[in-house]
Structure formats: structure tokens, C-alpha cells
Design an enzyme around this catalytic site. Structure first.
Site, PDB file in Angstrom:
ATOM      1  CG  PHE A   1      13.395 -31.000  34.233  1.00 21.69           C
ATOM      2  CD1 PHE A   1      13.408 -30.493  32.983  1.00 21.69           C
ATOM      3  CD2 PHE A   1      12.924 -30.241  35.410  1.00 21.69           C
ATOM      4  CE1 PHE A   1      12.994 -29.277  32.898  1.00 21.69           C
ATOM      5  CE2 PHE A   1      12.773 -29.031  35.314  1.00 21.69           C
ATOM      6  CZ  PHE A   1      12.654 -28.360  34.108  1.00 21.69           C
TER       7      PHE A   1
ATOM      8  CG  ASP B   1      16.758 -32.889  41.177  1.00 25.09           C
ATOM      9  OD1 ASP B   1      15.839 -32.615  41.987  1.00 25.09           O
ATOM     10  OD2 ASP B   1      16.799 -31.962  40.134  1.00 25.09           O
TER      11      ASP B   1
ATOM     12  CE  LYS C   1       8.616 -29.692  40.820  1.00 19.95           C
ATOM     13  NZ  LYS C   1       7.614 -29.084  40.213  1.00 19.95           N
TER      14      LYS C   1
HETATM   15  C1  LIG Z   1      13.558 -32.926  39.399  1.00 18.71           C
HETATM   16  C2  LIG Z   1      13.584 -31.555  39.249  1.00 18.71           C
HETATM   17  N1  LIG Z   1      14.573 -30.868  39.680  1.00 18.71           N
HETATM   18  C3  LIG Z   1      14.463 -29.610  39.202  1.00 18.71           C
HETATM   19  C4  LIG Z   1      13.291 -28.982  39.126  1.00 18.71           C
HETATM   20  C5  LIG Z   1      13.278 -27.431  38.926  1.00 18.71           C
HETATM   21  O1  LIG Z   1      12.409 -26.565  40.135  1.00 18.71           O
HETATM   22  P1  LIG Z   1      12.146 -25.147  39.872  1.00 18.71           P
HETATM   23  O2  LIG Z   1      10.914 -25.282  38.839  1.00 18.71           O
HETATM   24  O3  LIG Z   1      11.548 -25.118  41.254  1.00 18.71           O
HETATM   25  O4  LIG Z   1      13.185 -24.603  39.511  1.00 18.71           O
HETATM   26  C6  LIG Z   1      12.213 -29.490  38.633  1.00 18.71           C
HETATM   27  C7  LIG Z   1      10.804 -29.095  38.361  1.00 18.71           C
HETATM   28  O5  LIG Z   1       9.867 -29.615  37.830  1.00 18.71           O
HETATM   29  C8  LIG Z   1      12.089 -30.903  38.875  1.00 18.71           C
HETATM   30  O6  LIG Z   1      11.069 -31.740  38.826  1.00 18.71           O
END
Ligand SMILES: Cc1ncc(COP(=O)(O)O)c(C=O)c1O
Length: 429
Positions: free
Chosen positions: A148, A233, A270
Site C-alpha cells: 500500500f 516506504d 504518519k
Molecule cells: C505504507 C503506507 N504508505 C503510504 C500511505 C499513504 O499515506 P497517507 O494516507 O498519509 O497519504 C500509507 C497509509 O496508510 C501507508 O500505510
């Protein structure tokens, strides 16, 4: 003279239905929301609009690193907002420079770009990869199945889950997914157009699946061999949640040959702001000047206010030893969850994860009589029952319950959470 009487408030405060009514009328219904509305929080607890208290082991999906209403975050917000809230990235200011310095010190030599969310941080990495491969005609980014990476158009193209793409086709070109933790599959998937590989250190939305040390080391070697960028990520698994600043540092602890492991780029968001919206990507020194003046920007990226709060979050985490707390109490939590798995195998199947990023696999819906007849997936049904019992957790896919608590969770609160979970699970046997 006629007395001016203010009109009555348009909603009756502190009632769930009136809050939900506002959403039904005025908020785009893109989220599936639980039937809960919150009014305040303190530490690891939150109170709903009707005054009921909940223990928050979801931490706003890994955001509330210091829990709710932390007095030092409040103070940082007040102090910085009296000085300077925003000035734009046309100018320099100290908080952004200092925060970049802290991130680089915790990671490895490089530089940081600030933005507002995880998706935007990943977008920055995608642009970095495009710039990196541009002159050789390379643009493709390989990502993992079940990953994700956010909900922007490129984010959903990068994400390895069909459900986020559905209805938004055609996908942005240049992304392909391959099975996670499978080095041979990644090697086979490379094409002459490939410029970068992006994985999560621990897949979060995909069900709490850590990258194996061999996979991380293998990807590094593969990227070096093929001249590709390796991106991690760290939006969900980062910021000390696993006991180290980034999850790859924890995963590779004590692994021979891992001493020099460094990714080429990392996204974060986050927990970085502890609830204040701020995101960032870090890029390794050798590529740190790829995005030169005029190539990338974000109006709200790294404001004095956001950076002051993020600096305070890091300061408190370091001062109070919260990475160690996440590591040790996380181990304890996982052990207790494993005990519940052993005791109630017809409901819970396994517990996994690192530090305060824990997943509990739930049995098939059909195997749990109380769940079998509902059309809701098992994870959703368990989360709902836990709400009724006063505990917030996060579903991950159909079968996994996620715990992403604040890093300052106490042992007593962890015990409270396990007691609630055990009571609910026992009722499902
Ligand atoms: C691993 C990961 N990358 C990217 C995101 C996207 O982050 P945002 O919701 O702040 O755009 C999330 C959100 O849950 C995530 O868990």
C-alpha cells in the site's frame, strides 16, 4: 433596544447521530466509517461524543506517536504559532533545517524533502526515480503484491491491491507488482525500463508482513548490480515504531553483511508529526541533488509549525526512551497475543510483527459461529466487538487485526488491552 440573542447551536452537541448527520449531508462518502464519533483524547485513551472512554491501540493508524493531547505537543504548537506558522519554501527557516538534520542523523547521510502526507512522500520518490532514469529512458518502478503506497493516482498504480485501483483505470503507467519477499520474482520482473524498486519495510495494509533480512539485502545487491534505486516506504512502519527509527534498521539488526545497508530513498509521514500532518522523503547523499531548484515543490511542505511539532515528537521519543518501550512492550504484547492464539485457536490463528506494529490473524469467518452469518469480514466483526468492549484496533484486510499503539503506551494500558481482547475472544469460542 432589541436584545441580540445568538441563535441556538445548529446541532445538539455530544450526540453521535447529529455528528453523523453532518457527514451524511456534507462529507464525501469515500470512507467506510465505524459508528463512532470522538470528542477528545488524553494519552492512550479517547472519549466519544457520548462520554464513553476507549483504549486506543490503533493510534489513529500509526499516527499518534505520543498519544492524544500530549502537553509538550500542545506547548510546541502554541509557542511556534506565536512565532511563525508559515512562510513558504521561497525562504529558509530554522525548524525545517533542524528537522531534516534529525532525520538524516537517524538514517544515513542524505537530504530530506518535506510534504504533507505519505502519498505525497511516495510521489516525491516516484519523481526521483523518473529523474534518475530519465536520460536513459528508464521510468518503471516495481512494487510488491499486497503493498500500500497511498491514494493518489500514482499511489494506487504503485499499490499492490486491486481494490484501490478499481474504477480508476487506466492506471498511471510505469508501475508493476511482483510477489513480496521473493527476490527471484523481482529479478525476473526487471525490464530495460526499470528505474527503481519500492517496498514497505513491513507491509501494513497488507496484513503486517515484514520484509525478510535476506530480501532486503538481496534487493540492495540487485539494485547495485542493475543500477536501480531502492526505495523503502516507511510511512506506517517507521518513526521508532519497531524499536528503531526505521523498520529496516530493526529487521537487519545483528545480520551479517547488513552493516552497510542503506536504501536510496525513504518515505515517511504518519507518526512524524504525532498527529500534525507532515510527510517527508529522505534521499541518500549520492542522489540528494537529483531534484534541483524548480523540479519539485509543495506549498505546505515543512512549515515552521509542522517542523517544530515534529522536532518535539522526536525529542520526546528520544528523551523518554520510547523506541525501547515500543520494542520491549511490543514483545510483551506479541507474547500475550500468542498466548491468546494458543488458548483460543478456533478464533485466533497467529500473532506477528515487530515492536508496536502487530498483526493478529483471525480464523476464517465460517469457523467462528458468531461471525458466520454476517456479510462483514472477520476482521471488521472483531474490531466492532472490541469497540463495544471499549478498545480501538484497526482491521487489515479481511483476516487481520492490527495494533499500532502510541509509543508511550504503558504496561498497565497494554494489560488493559489484552484483558479486553481476551474477554471478547473468549465470548466467540
Ligand atoms: C505504507 C503506507 N504508505 C503510504 C500511505 C499513504 O499515506 P497517507 O494516507 O498519509 O497519504 C500509507 C497509509 O496508510 C501507508 O500505510
Amino acid at each position: 433596544m432589541k436584545e441580540i440573542v445568538p441563535p441556538p447551536p445548529p446541532i445538539v452537541r455530544n450526540q453521535f447521530e447529529s455528528v453523523r448527520e453532518l457527514f451524511t449531508r456534507y462529507v464525501v462518502p469515500s470512507y467506510g466509517r465505524f459508528e463512532l464519533a470522538f470528542a477528545r483524547g488524553a494519552g492512550c485513551h479517547v472519549w466519544d461524543v457520548n462520554g464513553r472512554r476507549y483504549l486506543d491501540l490503533g493510534g489513529g493508524i500509526a499516527v499518534c506517536a505520543l498519544g492524544h493531547a500530549h502537553p509538550e505537543i500542545t506547548q510546541a504548537l502554541i509557542e511556534q504559532s506565536k512565532q511563525l506558522v508559515h512562510v513558504s519554501n521561497l525562504y529558509y527557516h530554522e525548524p525545517q533545517g533542524r528537522l531534516a538534520e534529525r532525520i538524516v542523523k537517524h538514517l544515513a547521510p542524505g537530504k530530506v524533502f518535506f510534504c504533507n502526507s505519505g502519498a505525497e512522500a511516495n510521489e516525491g520518490l516516484f519523481k526521483l526515480a523518473r529523474k534518475f532514469g530519465h536520460d536513459e529512458g528508464r521510468f518503471e518502478i516495481l512494487t510488491a503484491a499486497n503493498s500500500f503506497h497511498g491514494r493518489t493516482l500514482a499511489g494506487i498504480a504503485a499499490t499492490g491491491q486491486e481494490k484501490v485501483k478499481k474504477g480508476f483505470e487506466p492506471m498511471v503507467a510505469g508501475f508493476r507488482q511482483v510477489p513480496f519477499n521473493d527476490l527471484a520474482a523481482m529479478r525476473d520482473a526487471l525490464s530495460p525500463a526499470t528505474a527503481a524498486i519500492l517496498i514497505e519495510g513491513i507491509q501494513g495494509e497488507g496484513g503486517i508482513t515484514p520484509a525478510s533480512p535476506e530480501y532486503l539485502l538481496g534487493l540492495r545487491a540487485l539494485c547495485d548490480e542493475k543500477k536501480l534505486l531502492l526505495f523503502i516506504d516507511g510511512v506506517q512502519c517507521g518513526h521508532f515504531r519497531t524499536g528503531r527509527f526505521q523498520s529496516f534498521q530493526r529487521i537487519l539488526e545483528g545480520v551479517t553483511g547488513a552493516e552497510k545497508f542503506v536504501p536510496d530513498g525513504m518515505s515517511m509521514a504518519k507518526s512524524l508529526g504525532g498527529g500534525f500532518p507532515i510527510g517527508a522523503f529522505w534521499v541518500r547523499d549520492r542522489h540528494a541533488d537529483l531534484l534541483g531548484p524548480g523540479t519539485h515543490a509543495s506549498t505546505f511542505g515543512g512549515t515552521p509549525l509542522g517542523c517544530a511539532v515534529a522536532l518535539k515528537v522526536i525529542e520526546v521519543i528520544e528523551r523518554d526512551g520510547l523506541a525501547e518501550n515500543a520494542r520491549n512492550l511490543g514483545e510483551w504484547l506479541k507474547g500475550e497475543l500468542q498466548r491468546l492464539v494458543n488458548r483460543y485457536p478456533s478464533v485466533l490463528r497467529s500473532a506477528r510483527g515487530l515492536g508496536f506494529m502487530i498483526g493478529v490473524e483471525i480464523a476464517e469467518k465460517a469457523a467462528i459461529p458468531a461471525f458466520a452469518t454476517s456479510d462483514k469480514v472477520a476482521a471488521m466483526q472483531l474490531v466492532n466487538r472490541l469497540h463495544e468492549a471499549g478498545l480501538l484496533t484497526i482491521p487489515s484486510g479481511s483476516q487481520v487485526l492490527r495494533l499500532l499503539p502510541p509509543l508511550n503506551l504503558t504496561r498497565a494500558q497494554a494489560e488493559e488491552g489484552i484483558a479486553i481482547l481476551e474477554r471478547v475472544v473468549r465470548g466467540l469460542v
